[in-house]
Design a protein around this motif. Sequence first.
Motif, PDB file in Angstrom:
ATOM      1  N   ARG A   1       0.853  -1.199   0.164  1.00 53.71           N
ATOM      2  CA  ARG A   1      -0.171  -0.045  -0.144  1.00 53.71           C
ATOM      3  C   ARG A   1       0.730   1.079   0.018  1.00 53.71           C
ATOM      4  O   ARG A   1       0.471   2.141  -0.655  1.00 53.71           O
ATOM      5  CB  ARG A   1      -0.934  -0.017   1.115  1.00 53.71           C
ATOM      6  CG  ARG A   1      -1.861  -1.201   1.359  1.00 53.71           C
ATOM      7  CD  ARG A   1      -2.535  -1.047   2.628  1.00 53.71           C
ATOM      8  NE  ARG A   1      -3.143  -2.231   3.094  1.00 53.71           N
ATOM      9  CZ  ARG A   1      -4.624  -2.320   3.427  1.00 53.71           C
ATOM     10  NH1 ARG A   1      -5.300  -1.142   3.114  1.00 53.71           N
ATOM     11  NH2 ARG A   1      -5.191  -3.464   3.730  1.00 53.71           N
TER      12      ARG A   1
ATOM     13  N   ARG B   1      -5.636   8.176  -3.190  1.00 55.67           N
ATOM     14  CA  ARG B   1      -4.876   7.529  -2.294  1.00 55.67           C
ATOM     15  C   ARG B   1      -5.735   6.846  -1.402  1.00 55.67           C
ATOM     16  O   ARG B   1      -5.338   5.669  -0.575  1.00 55.67           O
ATOM     17  CB  ARG B   1      -3.757   8.355  -1.654  1.00 55.67           C
ATOM     18  CG  ARG B   1      -2.708   8.967  -2.504  1.00 55.67           C
ATOM     19  CD  ARG B   1      -1.857   9.879  -1.960  1.00 55.67           C
ATOM     20  NE  ARG B   1      -0.849  10.324  -2.842  1.00 55.67           N
ATOM     21  CZ  ARG B   1      -0.283  11.390  -2.637  1.00 55.67           C
ATOM     22  NH1 ARG B   1      -0.277  12.068  -1.552  1.00 55.67           N
ATOM     23  NH2 ARG B   1       0.501  11.895  -3.626  1.00 55.67           N
TER      24      ARG B   1
ATOM     25  N   CYS C   1      -5.679   3.057  -1.041  1.00 55.48           N
ATOM     26  CA  CYS C   1      -4.658   2.347  -0.144  1.00 55.48           C
ATOM     27  C   CYS C   1      -4.895   2.011   1.319  1.00 55.48           C
ATOM     28  O   CYS C   1      -4.621   1.166   1.597  1.00 55.48           O
ATOM     29  CB  CYS C   1      -3.400   3.111  -0.349  1.00 55.48           C
ATOM     30  SG  CYS C   1      -2.608   3.300  -2.078  1.00 55.48           S
TER      31      CYS C   1
ATOM     32  N   ILE D   1      -2.346  -3.627  -6.247  1.00 54.56           N
ATOM     33  CA  ILE D   1      -2.042  -2.958  -4.946  1.00 54.56           C
ATOM     34  C   ILE D   1      -2.456  -4.251  -4.203  1.00 54.56           C
ATOM     35  O   ILE D   1      -3.450  -4.792  -4.124  1.00 54.56           O
ATOM     36  CB  ILE D   1      -2.940  -1.942  -4.554  1.00 54.56           C
ATOM     37  CG1 ILE D   1      -2.647  -0.923  -5.867  1.00 54.56           C
ATOM     38  CG2 ILE D   1      -2.713  -1.342  -3.094  1.00 54.56           C
ATOM     39  CD1 ILE D   1      -3.521   0.437  -5.487  1.00 54.56           C
TER      40      ILE D   1
END
Length: 284
Positions: free
Chosen positions: A193, A205, A208, A268
């Motif tokens: 992340r 973001r 994440c 991710i």
Amino acid sequence: MEVIYLDVLMALNGAVDLMLLTLTAQLAGVHVPRVRLVLGALAGALYAALTVFPVPPVLNALPVRFGVGFGLVALTFGRYAPLGRLYAVFLTVSCALAGMAVALYLATGVSLGSGGVYYFNVPLRVVFAAAAIAYVVTGMLFRGSAKHGTVHRTTEEVTLTAFGRTTRCMLLLDSGCDLTDPVSGRPVLVLERSAAARLLPPDVRFVCTALSGQNAASLFPKIPASHCASFRLLPFQAVGTEGGLLLMFRLEYAVRADGTRFDGYAAISPQKIAGGRYEGLIGL
């Protein structure tokens, strides 16, 4: 007088060149779009066709043939990897194939060549079927075998660029990391992340921090429309898990430690990599 059918000549040499270029890419562990492999094979087929016409002897000279081989490698791989190493691999597999053709001739009297190019009169369906089988077999047996030479590293520093941002990540080399985008066929590396957050725009973001093992599909619609085209969902299956979906984004530019370009995506990971000791995974 031997009769040479131009369509058979071009199809056979195009299939052989496609096999050689594919095997070169697999041995070197370099990913290029499939269209580049086909383009290189077509160029090789055109050169083979040219050699059967009355041409200046210099075009059939050995230095020119070596130059044509380098041209095929440059046309196919271009900026994707150092050409010197790829050309050496291409010459190696080409010489191996030529050696097998000579051995077959000595053992059976069946010649596979005519005038310095590959030729034998068989139905085109046999040529294309053999090329398809060779593509599959070489990919299964040799993928990534020569990428790092005889000494294999366990980690690699990779420079990544996405959304106008650049960062360096220390990634774990993992032979089992063979994720690919099912649409384009491009390879996919995995980032934890915090590493991914360094590349993402501020308004993205949140994925994440919010990402968990099973919610990638629900986060995808929340990505702003201005960035949505750069993201995809990637199905995956891993040992010890039920599989699921990973959220991945397109990398604008990525360079491995040996100068090879990684042209693909970054997924991710909702979990830490090796307990947080590495920032991600990348295949051999």
